[in-house]
Motif scaffolding. Sequence first.
Motif, PDB file in Angstrom:
ATOM      1  N   ILE A  67       0.840  -1.205   0.000  1.00 39.97           N
ATOM      2  CA  ILE A  67       0.000   0.000   0.000  1.00 39.97           C
ATOM      3  C   ILE A  67       0.873   1.251   0.000  1.00 39.97           C
ATOM      4  CG2 ILE A  67      -1.767   1.285   1.254  1.00 39.97           C
ATOM      5  CD1 ILE A  67      -2.764  -1.363   2.381  1.00 39.97           C
ATOM      6  N   PHE A  68       1.761   1.320   0.972  1.00 43.89           N
ATOM      7  CA  PHE A  68       2.668   2.467   1.066  1.00 43.89           C
ATOM      8  C   PHE A  68       3.990   2.075   0.426  1.00 43.89           C
ATOM      9  CE2 PHE A  68      -0.243   2.727   4.690  1.00 43.89           C
ATOM     10  CZ  PHE A  68      -0.812   3.967   4.458  1.00 43.89           C
ATOM     11  N   ARG A  69       4.171   2.463  -0.831  1.00 44.42           N
ATOM     12  CA  ARG A  69       5.356   2.102  -1.582  1.00 44.42           C
ATOM     13  C   ARG A  69       6.536   2.977  -1.178  1.00 44.42           C
ATOM     14  NH1 ARG A  69       5.344  -2.468  -4.246  1.00 44.42           N
ATOM     15  NH2 ARG A  69       6.400  -1.645  -6.096  1.00 44.42           N
ATOM     16  N   GLU A  70       7.678   2.374  -1.074  1.00 41.86           N
ATOM     17  CA  GLU A  70       8.889   3.128  -0.769  1.00 41.86           C
ATOM     18  C   GLU A  70      10.079   2.474  -1.445  1.00 41.86           C
ATOM     19  OE1 GLU A  70       9.474   3.119   3.401  1.00 41.86           O
ATOM     20  OE2 GLU A  70       9.688   0.951   3.563  1.00 41.86           O
ATOM     21  N   ASP A  71      11.143   3.247  -1.601  1.00 44.95           N
ATOM     22  CA  ASP A  71      12.343   2.723  -2.239  1.00 44.95           C
ATOM     23  C   ASP A  71      12.912   1.566  -1.423  1.00 44.95           C
ATOM     24  OD1 ASP A  71      12.130   4.593  -4.213  1.00 44.95           O
ATOM     25  OD2 ASP A  71      13.565   5.998  -3.331  1.00 44.95           O
ATOM     26  N   LYS A  72      13.250   0.498  -2.116  1.00 48.31           N
ATOM     27  CA  LYS A  72      13.724  -0.712  -1.443  1.00 48.31           C
ATOM     28  C   LYS A  72      15.184  -0.572  -1.018  1.00 48.31           C
ATOM     29  CE  LYS A  72      14.046  -5.742  -2.060  1.00 48.31           C
ATOM     30  NZ  LYS A  72      13.811  -6.866  -2.997  1.00 48.31           N
ATOM     31  N   ARG A  73      15.446  -0.973   0.221  1.00 47.85           N
ATOM     32  CA  ARG A  73      16.809  -1.044   0.748  1.00 47.85           C
ATOM     33  C   ARG A  73      16.999  -2.410   1.395  1.00 47.85           C
ATOM     34  NH1 ARG A  73      19.237   3.720   3.938  1.00 47.85           N
ATOM     35  NH2 ARG A  73      20.980   3.263   2.543  1.00 47.85           N
ATOM     36  N   GLU A  74      18.232  -2.899   1.378  1.00 47.56           N
ATOM     37  CA  GLU A  74      18.501  -4.194   1.999  1.00 47.56           C
ATOM     38  C   GLU A  74      19.943  -4.235   2.486  1.00 47.56           C
ATOM     39  OE1 GLU A  74      19.908  -7.067  -1.694  1.00 47.56           O
ATOM     40  OE2 GLU A  74      17.760  -6.948  -1.255  1.00 47.56           O
ATOM     41  N   MET A  75      20.206  -5.181   3.387  1.00 41.82           N
ATOM     42  CA  MET A  75      21.547  -5.389   3.896  1.00 41.82           C
ATOM     43  C   MET A  75      22.257  -6.423   3.020  1.00 41.82           C
ATOM     44  SD  MET A  75      21.967  -3.356   6.457  1.00 41.82           S
ATOM     45  CE  MET A  75      23.512  -4.029   7.110  1.00 41.82           C
ATOM     46  N   VAL A  76      23.412  -6.064   2.500  1.00 43.36           N
ATOM     47  CA  VAL A  76      24.270  -6.990   1.761  1.00 43.36           C
ATOM     48  C   VAL A  76      25.525  -7.168   2.592  1.00 43.36           C
ATOM     49  CG1 VAL A  76      25.512  -7.453  -0.379  1.00 43.36           C
ATOM     50  CG2 VAL A  76      23.352  -6.184  -0.443  1.00 43.36           C
ATOM     51  N   GLY A  77      25.596  -8.289   3.298  1.00 45.38           N
ATOM     52  CA  GLY A  77      26.653  -8.436   4.294  1.00 45.38           C
ATOM     53  C   GLY A  77      26.453  -7.386   5.369  1.00 45.38           C
ATOM     54  N   PRO A  78      27.486  -6.653   5.732  1.00 43.72           N
ATOM     55  CA  PRO A  78      27.328  -5.594   6.747  1.00 43.72           C
ATOM     56  C   PRO A  78      26.964  -4.230   6.164  1.00 43.72           C
ATOM     57  CG  PRO A  78      29.649  -5.919   6.271  1.00 43.72           C
ATOM     58  CD  PRO A  78      28.900  -6.904   5.400  1.00 43.72           C
ATOM     59  N   PHE A  79      26.656  -4.169   4.845  1.00 45.02           N
ATOM     60  CA  PHE A  79      26.489  -2.881   4.184  1.00 45.02           C
ATOM     61  C   PHE A  79      25.024  -2.635   3.805  1.00 45.02           C
ATOM     62  CE2 PHE A  79      30.632  -4.713   2.983  1.00 45.02           C
ATOM     63  CZ  PHE A  79      31.464  -3.822   3.665  1.00 45.02           C
ATOM     64  N   GLN A  80      24.515  -1.458   4.183  1.00 43.18           N
ATOM     65  CA  GLN A  80      23.178  -1.027   3.777  1.00 43.18           C
ATOM     66  C   GLN A  80      23.230  -0.572   2.326  1.00 43.18           C
ATOM     67  OE1 GLN A  80      19.532  -0.972   4.117  1.00 43.18           O
ATOM     68  NE2 GLN A  80      20.137  -0.518   6.217  1.00 43.18           N
TER      69      GLN A  80
END
Length: 349
Positions: free
Chosen positions: A147-160
């Motif tokens: 419903i509330f769309r936002e830019d996707k972020r994720e953790m790759v190893g220890p890095f955002q």
Amino acid sequence: MSARRPYLVKALEKIEDFYMELKWDFQSWVPLVSRILPSDICKIYKKGSSIRLDTTLLDFNDMKWERGDISFVFNGHHIHHKIGAGNNNNSPLVVMDNKLKVYQLMTQQETEIEFEEEVDLLMSSDVIVAQMSTKDVQFIRSQSGWIFREDKREMVGPFQADVYLVQGITLESQKRREHLSEEDLVKNKEALVETFTKPSSSSFDLNGMQEEYKRRESLQPPPKPQVSWEEYINSPAGCPPHLNRPLQSKCSSKAFKATLAMSEEFPMTVEMLLNILEVVTPFKHLKKLREFVTMKLPPGFPVKIEIPILPTITAKITFQEFAFRDNLPDEYFQIPPDYTEKSNRFPDL
């Protein structure tokens, strides 16, 4: 490499010494292939103007790979241990097989027999040219949420990291086979069938090459063209009549949507990565990675990339570990004293 060596030495010396890991996972849309594709973790060590890359995946083609315990060493300033200064083959680039305890200098000249074997291989194989077109590439922020769309972020190893969809990548390939005999076509088809009936094999070759090498006969000359000199010189500009064997060509184009995760927390810059990849591009899959990184990427460092490597193969590359280190031993960048030279250990490099 000889011409670029002074630049590479200066570029590498500006980077702090480090240790880094690249994880490779390969996938395919071809049925039954994904389950037998390899994975690999490349370990990269950098000290001063020297680089060492350890890998278990030496060579990777559409349906062939070679595994082992391989080290690739670039020594920017100093000659490698065991190689005298008066040796004409002195090279900053060395590949070592740590299982067989042998090494090969990258400047080694090919022998006449090796040239003939390569010609024979080409005479019995399809000619395949594939290139990645990125002229229409676009980076679009990946969205999450219903419903509330936002830019996707994720953790790759220890890095955002910020996640992007990469659109506009096209893999264009052309295959030609008018030089193949009926025997070649049958042999190659049998090799393809064997590939899928014996998936446990760690290495297989679509070209159907036999273990015992046998010199091929020369190709039969093409038929004499039925075109007069007047017809040839009076043909429209850019459209000359075909004079050789009847063309057997197949062109294909496949669009890919790559995925990219960019992190501004990663300690290395894209420019540093390009300098590293310029040294290790004899490895074919690393060459494809370098081609992708040369594009105008979004801000940050590409900590995770999913890109097409070959017409049927996609790779996921993850920079899962990075650490600056100032205590790497010099022995990492030298040839061990018990290794012997074998000039033809890596014929494809």
